[in-house]
Each structure stands twice: as C-alpha cells, then as structure tokens.
Design a protein around this motif. Structure first.
Motif, PDB file in Angstrom:
ATOM      1  N   TYR A 137      16.277  22.032  40.982  1.00 62.39           N
ATOM      2  CA  TYR A 137      15.715  21.615  39.695  1.00 62.39           C
ATOM      3  C   TYR A 137      16.744  20.903  38.834  1.00 62.39           C
ATOM      4  O   TYR A 137      17.919  21.286  38.779  1.00 62.39           O
ATOM      5  N   LEU A 138      16.250  19.862  38.168  1.00 63.73           N
ATOM      6  CA  LEU A 138      16.978  19.258  37.059  1.00 63.73           C
ATOM      7  C   LEU A 138      16.423  19.872  35.784  1.00 63.73           C
ATOM      8  O   LEU A 138      15.215  19.797  35.515  1.00 63.73           O
ATOM      9  N   ILE A 139      17.275  20.494  34.993  1.00 64.03           N
ATOM     10  CA  ILE A 139      16.887  21.084  33.722  1.00 64.03           C
ATOM     11  C   ILE A 139      17.293  20.128  32.611  1.00 64.03           C
ATOM     12  O   ILE A 139      18.483  19.833  32.448  1.00 64.03           O
ATOM     13  N   LEU A 140      16.319  19.636  31.862  1.00 63.51           N
ATOM     14  CA  LEU A 140      16.617  18.797  30.706  1.00 63.51           C
ATOM     15  C   LEU A 140      16.761  19.669  29.466  1.00 63.51           C
ATOM     16  O   LEU A 140      16.006  20.623  29.269  1.00 63.51           O
ATOM     17  N   ALA A 141      17.727  19.327  28.636  1.00 59.01           N
ATOM     18  CA  ALA A 141      17.904  20.007  27.345  1.00 59.01           C
ATOM     19  C   ALA A 141      18.177  18.957  26.286  1.00 59.01           C
ATOM     20  O   ALA A 141      19.015  18.071  26.481  1.00 59.01           O
ATOM     21  N   ALA A 142      17.432  19.016  25.195  1.00 60.05           N
ATOM     22  CA  ALA A 142      17.723  18.191  24.023  1.00 60.05           C
ATOM     23  C   ALA A 142      18.156  19.139  22.920  1.00 60.05           C
ATOM     24  O   ALA A 142      17.510  20.158  22.691  1.00 60.05           O
ATOM     25  N   THR A 143      19.235  18.810  22.255  1.00 61.00           N
ATOM     26  CA  THR A 143      19.791  19.773  21.303  1.00 61.00           C
ATOM     27  C   THR A 143      20.117  19.139  19.957  1.00 61.00           C
ATOM     28  O   THR A 143      20.558  17.996  19.877  1.00 61.00           O
ATOM     29  N   SER A 144      19.882  19.907  18.903  1.00 62.37           N
ATOM     30  CA  SER A 144      20.366  19.544  17.582  1.00 62.37           C
ATOM     31  C   SER A 144      21.659  20.294  17.287  1.00 62.37           C
ATOM     32  O   SER A 144      22.175  20.243  16.180  1.00 62.37           O
ATOM     33  N   GLY A 145      22.156  21.026  18.296  1.00 63.86           N
ATOM     34  CA  GLY A 145      23.455  21.660  18.128  1.00 63.86           C
ATOM     35  C   GLY A 145      23.645  22.984  18.827  1.00 63.86           C
ATOM     36  O   GLY A 145      24.739  23.289  19.302  1.00 63.86           O
ATOM     37  N   ASP A 146      22.603  23.810  18.917  1.00 61.18           N
ATOM     38  CA  ASP A 146      22.770  25.151  19.480  1.00 61.18           C
ATOM     39  C   ASP A 146      22.156  25.319  20.869  1.00 61.18           C
ATOM     40  O   ASP A 146      22.697  26.048  21.704  1.00 61.18           O
ATOM     41  N   THR A 147      21.014  24.673  21.135  1.00 59.59           N
ATOM     42  CA  THR A 147      20.408  24.784  22.466  1.00 59.59           C
ATOM     43  C   THR A 147      21.358  24.272  23.537  1.00 59.59           C
ATOM     44  O   THR A 147      21.494  24.877  24.608  1.00 59.59           O
ATOM     45  N   GLY A 148      22.027  23.156  23.270  1.00 56.12           N
ATOM     46  CA  GLY A 148      22.907  22.554  24.264  1.00 56.12           C
ATOM     47  C   GLY A 148      24.000  23.484  24.762  1.00 56.12           C
ATOM     48  O   GLY A 148      24.076  23.771  25.968  1.00 56.12           O
ATOM     49  N   ALA A 164      20.980  18.250  32.511  1.00 52.15           N
ATOM     50  CA  ALA A 164      21.325  17.070  31.707  1.00 52.15           C
ATOM     51  C   ALA A 164      21.012  17.407  30.258  1.00 52.15           C
ATOM     52  O   ALA A 164      19.865  17.689  29.909  1.00 52.15           O
ATOM     53  N   CYS A 165      22.037  17.417  29.436  1.00 45.40           N
ATOM     54  CA  CYS A 165      21.910  17.839  28.034  1.00 45.40           C
ATOM     55  C   CYS A 165      22.097  16.646  27.111  1.00 45.40           C
ATOM     56  O   CYS A 165      23.125  15.970  27.147  1.00 45.40           O
ATOM     57  N   LEU A 166      21.110  16.378  26.259  1.00 43.75           N
ATOM     58  CA  LEU A 166      21.133  15.264  25.324  1.00 43.75           C
ATOM     59  C   LEU A 166      21.427  15.767  23.917  1.00 43.75           C
ATOM     60  O   LEU A 166      20.790  16.716  23.449  1.00 43.75           O
ATOM     61  N   TYR A 167      22.371  15.140  23.241  1.00 37.38           N
ATOM     62  CA  TYR A 167      22.653  15.514  21.855  1.00 37.38           C
ATOM     63  C   TYR A 167      22.859  14.256  21.013  1.00 37.38           C
ATOM     64  O   TYR A 167      23.295  13.216  21.527  1.00 37.38           O
ATOM     65  N   PRO A 168      22.543  14.308  19.706  1.00 33.41           N
ATOM     66  CA  PRO A 168      22.760  13.142  18.845  1.00 33.41           C
ATOM     67  C   PRO A 168      24.229  13.019  18.471  1.00 33.41           C
ATOM     68  O   PRO A 168      24.799  13.921  17.843  1.00 33.41           O
ATOM     69  N   GLU A 169      24.853  11.930  18.865  1.00 32.03           N
ATOM     70  CA  GLU A 169      26.263  11.701  18.533  1.00 32.03           C
ATOM     71  C   GLU A 169      26.426  11.683  17.015  1.00 32.03           C
ATOM     72  O   GLU A 169      25.737  10.955  16.299  1.00 32.03           O
ATOM     73  N   GLY A 170      27.332  12.529  16.516  1.00 31.54           N
ATOM     74  CA  GLY A 170      27.557  12.622  15.077  1.00 31.54           C
ATOM     75  C   GLY A 170      26.554  13.511  14.365  1.00 31.54           C
ATOM     76  O   GLY A 170      26.661  13.696  13.147  1.00 31.54           O
ATOM     77  N   ILE A 193      23.811  10.525  22.465  1.00 34.96           N
ATOM     78  CA  ILE A 193      23.000   9.324  22.245  1.00 34.96           C
ATOM     79  C   ILE A 193      23.188   8.841  20.809  1.00 34.96           C
ATOM     80  O   ILE A 193      23.382   9.646  19.893  1.00 34.96           O
ATOM     81  N   ASN A 194      23.150   7.548  20.653  1.00 36.81           N
ATOM     82  CA  ASN A 194      23.194   6.963  19.318  1.00 36.81           C
ATOM     83  C   ASN A 194      21.795   7.072  18.712  1.00 36.81           C
ATOM     84  O   ASN A 194      20.943   6.211  18.926  1.00 36.81           O
ATOM     85  N   GLY A 195      21.573   8.163  18.014  1.00 34.79           N
ATOM     86  CA  GLY A 195      20.257   8.448  17.458  1.00 34.79           C
ATOM     87  C   GLY A 195      20.262   9.820  16.822  1.00 34.79           C
ATOM     88  O   GLY A 195      21.322  10.391  16.539  1.00 34.79           O
ATOM     89  N   VAL A 196      19.066  10.384  16.617  1.00 35.17           N
ATOM     90  CA  VAL A 196      18.918  11.692  16.002  1.00 35.17           C
ATOM     91  C   VAL A 196      18.272  12.633  17.003  1.00 35.17           C
ATOM     92  O   VAL A 196      17.882  12.230  18.099  1.00 35.17           O
ATOM     93  N   PHE A 197      18.152  13.911  16.620  1.00 39.43           N
ATOM     94  CA  PHE A 197      17.584  14.891  17.546  1.00 39.43           C
ATOM     95  C   PHE A 197      16.189  14.500  18.002  1.00 39.43           C
ATOM     96  O   PHE A 197      15.839  14.656  19.180  1.00 39.43           O
ATOM     97  N   ASP A 198      15.360  14.028  17.101  1.00 40.67           N
ATOM     98  CA  ASP A 198      13.999  13.665  17.486  1.00 40.67           C
ATOM     99  C   ASP A 198      13.993  12.616  18.600  1.00 40.67           C
ATOM    100  O   ASP A 198      13.113  12.618  19.467  1.00 40.67           O
TER     101      ASP A 198
END
Length: 490
Positions: A137-148, A164-170, A193-198
């Motif tokens: 399995y590939l587990i995807l995670a998107a985080t605003s700071g704590d899930t990751g 694969a863990c995605l977080y908003p740079e900055g 990523i250059n973006g926000v959590f959403d």
C-alpha cells in the motif's frame, strides 16, 4: 460491524463493506466517506464498568463493541503502543485549570501532538491487514502540521507500506517541519508544496478517487489508502479519549456518573469533534460540543448561520496553523448522520461545484442542538496563553488557547467543560514565547530555551534533537506536480 457510504452507493460498489475494506480504500461512492452502519450503544453501565480500567482496557472493550474484523492480537499490539507515551498508566492526563474547566492533554506521545492517539495504533492495524492480504500500500497523508509527523512516525519501516506525506511549505511550525524532513526511513517520502493545507488535502482526495493514478500504482503492484481523518481507521481511535476524559472527571470527583459536560474541541478537519459526537451518540453524557476555531472560522459560521461559504475565501495564516483549514472533511459525516445520504450528497456537490451550501432553518436548529461555536484570533489567543500561565500556572499551546474564548462565550455556569489540548507547548514555541515575554524573533530553538527558563519546564529530548538532525527530505514542488513526484518516489 459493516460500513456504509455518506453519499449513497454507485452501481459499481457494494452497499456495505467491512472495517478492513473501509480503511484500506477510504473514499466511497461519489467522493463520499465511510461511516458505521450503526453505532454501538454503551450507556452508563459501560462507563461504570470502566471506572477502574486502564486506558488500554477501555479502548479494547470499546473496539470490541464495534465488532471490527481485526484480530484481537493485532488490536492488543496496536494499543500496546500507548505504553510508549509519557505515562503508560495514564497516556491522557486530565488537568483542572479553572473552577469548571478541565484540560484533556492529548499530546504525550512520540510527536507531541494529539494525532499520535489515533495514528500510533492505526499504523500497526493497517500494516497488519496489508501483510495478511499479501498486498502493498501507498499511504497518502496531507498535513497542516500534526498528521504528517504522526503518520511518518507510525508507518516508518513497517512492512508492505510506503508513505507520501504532503505539507504546505511555510504553513507549519519549524518543529513540525523538522519532524517530517528529518525522517530517513526508505519507505517514507515528504513533499512540501507551494500552497496551503486545502491544496494538499484536495490533491489527496483527487488521487484517492483517480482511476488513472490507481492504474499507475497497480502496474507497480501497489494499492492506495490514506492516513488522514477521511479514513475511519483514524476516527475510531479518536472516540476513545473522549470517554476516558469523562471517566477521569468522575474519578477526580469533579462530576458524578451521568452528569453532563461540555466537550470543547479546537477544530480544523473536524475529526476530533466527530469523535466527540460519536462518543455522545454512543451514550456519553454531553450537554453540547463546542467547536473552537481561529480566524479561518468557516465552522463557526456554519454552526451559527447554517452557511458553509468558501466563495471569495482564502486560508489565513495564523498563530494556530494546524487549524488553518477551510474544507473540514469530517463535517460530511455529521451531515450524513443528521440528514441522510441524499441530502449529504446534495450539500457536498454544492460545496464542490459552487463553494457554498446552506442548511434549511430546520436543519440548522437540529445542528445547534448538538453544537455551539466561537473563534479566537491570534492576539486573543496569546492573551489567553499569558493569563492562563500567570494566573493558573498552566501553559498551553495556541490551538488549545482558542478553547478559552469559546469556554467563556458558549459554556453555562455550573456545567463542567472538558477542553482538548492538541499539542505540547514545544510545537509552537515562538508564539508562546511572544505571548509570555514579548520576544519576536521567531526562532524556534531560541524560543524553546526562553520558555523553558520562564516556565521551569524541560525541553523533551525528542524535540531538542531535531535541531541537530540531518535534513534528508528536501523536496518542495508546485501542487500541479504532486502526482508526478509521488510516482517518481515509488
């Protein structure tokens, strides 16, 4: 127990699935989510039975009532991870702060945030299922700071799993970022990523529903799942600590068995609040669930006005970044429970297509029977941090501080409130140092030392060590390149 779908069932999907199937493939028909076909009824007899139980005993029995298709030995091994928390006998301390206010501290695990409560056991459960089925399995995670950090911690070096863990740079604190970018296990990939959590969460949901992406993974003999709270494997473990916290108040003679309390939850993606709602539905005596937000106060507006309105909205960077979210995924599960799958599908499609939906006056009144809400801006939050520390000798992080305002505005006198502290002070030290001493340079390490001296608190070794660890995950990309980067990692 089987699980059904929040937006109804398409012609290609079974009407219900097992717990294992729901957590391995968490996105349901029409982009919906999985929910229990019915919740177990616990009631006062269950609570009384567990007055003298350990956290693990309570958790095991509650999971037994859900009758999930996970072997008892796997559940036991998963719950044994709570033994690695600060106090194995009490992984979730509940502390009195004011006359009618108690704080449930959910951050005593390895990454110092509440996501450990669910993700520590979830990692063992999912990996065990994958091994039993002989699947990868590939587990995807998107985080605003704590899930990751919590997802990376629980899945690192586990068999049959890559993350694969995605977080908003900055968009995270320095400590949160360091917890991710210093992870060196070969089955982990951290992507800024250059973006926000959403943006990260939208990408996660799109990939989970993408036939083309799943086909590309299948060619590599890999299946797809997620570690975010869209996955009910997260939510089921988040119900437990609400029950535990209530029992702690009974043990402390703060309340009598059966007495109602407020549950005050700082909310971003609404998983923590959903766990509180399910605990209430299962029999926990609750007066109302209070939702605390920051300047990204879409949840306050929904609960006060019935309108979920993202038109002309954008994420505001705040002092409580883990709550810098506009699309709160788990609200959908509340809509389903209250209004059924047809109305839920209609509302969610409206949000996706028009960035807006509105409840009827009757629906809003029904929602308000269960929830109240308020929001707290950054300056107010820092004021609460300072006042609570110097007046009540209690140090809280900026997310917990949002609960202080809603405690004042939404609670009735005489009813005890349990507020949930979702992160240790070490995760957001520059904000707290600024609140306590006025310093403003924003460097995490300097702020940690300052707070440690001011509050006479030790900086945990796992936090201190982050600043000397090698950064091995240095990928930062545009959000349009997420899929390509993940496939490159695999």
């Amino acid at each position: 127990m089987n699980f059904i779908q929040t937006r109804g069932c398409d012609e290609n999907s079974p009407k219900s699935v097992t717990f294992s199937e729901a957590i391995l493939s968490p996105i349901a028909s029409f982009g919906g989510l999985y929910v229990p076909e019915e919740l177990p009824e616990l009631g006062e007899s269950f609570l009384t039975k567990h007055l003298s139980s350990s956290y693990k005993e309570l958790a095991f029995d509650m999971l037994e009532h859900f009758d999930i298709d996970i072997e008892r030995g796997v559940i036991k091994d998963a719950l044994d991870l709570y033994d690695k928390f600060d106090d194995p006998k009490n992984p979730v301390p509940v502390v009195k702060v004011k006359e009618n206010l108690y704080i449930s501290e959910l951050y005593h695990g390895p990454t110092r945030a509440f996501k450990d409560m669910a993700l520590q056991p979830f990692g063992i459960v999912l990996s065990s299922i994958a091994q039993k089925r002989g699947e990868n399995y590939l587990i995807l995670a998107a985080t605003s700071g704590d899930t990751g950090p919590a997802a990376l911690e629980t899945f690192k070096n586990r068999a049959n799993v890559q993350v694969a863990c995605l977080y908003p740079e900055g968009g995270t604190s320095d400590v949160q970022r360091l917890q991710m970018v210093t992870e060196d296990a070969k089955n982990l990939k951290v992507i800024g990523i250059n973006g926000v959590f959403d943006d990260a969460q939208n990408a996660l949901k799109r990939l989970l529903a993408s036939v083309e992406f799943k086909k590309a993974l299948k060619e590599k003999n890999i299946l797809l799942s997620a570690a975010n709270s869209v996955n009910f494997g997260r939510i089921i473990f988040q119900i437990i600590y609400h029950i535990h916290s209530y029992l702690e108040l009974v043990r402390q003679s703060a309340i009598t068995m059966g007495e109602k309390v407020y549950l005050n939850v700082p909310s971003g993606n609404f998983g923590n609040a959903l766990g509180a709602y399910y605990a209430w539905k299962m029999g926990l005596p609750v007066e109302k669930i209070i939702i605390s937000s920051n300047e990204n106060n879409v949840l306050t507006k929904l609960i006060k006005t019935g309108k979920y309105d993202l038109r002309d909205s954008h994420v505001v960077n705040t002092t409580s970044p883990a709550m810098d979210i506009l699309k709160s995924s788990n609200v959908e599960r509340i809509l389903y429970d209250m209004f059924g799958y047809k109305r839920t599908k209609e509302l969610m499609q409206s949000l996706e297509e028009s960035s807006f939906y509105e409840l009827t006056s009757e629906e809003l009144a029904y929602l308000q029977k269960s929830f109240d809400a308020d929001f707290c801006n950054g300056d107010e939050g820092k004021k609460y941090i300072k006042e609570t520390f110097y007046k009540n000798s209690y140090l809280m992080d900026p997310h917990t501080a949002t609960c202080m305002k809603s405690y004042e505005t939404c609670s009735r006198d005489g009813i005890k409130t349990i507020a949930y502290s979702t992160a240790e002070w070490t995760k957001f030290s520059p904000v707290i140092a600024n609140a306590l001493t006025g310093e403003i340079d924003g460097e995490d390490l300097k702020a940690l030392v300052s707070i440690s001296k001011e509050a006479n608190l030790k900086i945990p070794d796992m936090i201190k060590e982050l600043f000397t660890k090698e950064i091995v995950q240095n990928t930062v990309i545009e959000k349009e390149d997420i899929e390509k980067e993940i496939l490159k990692f695999l």
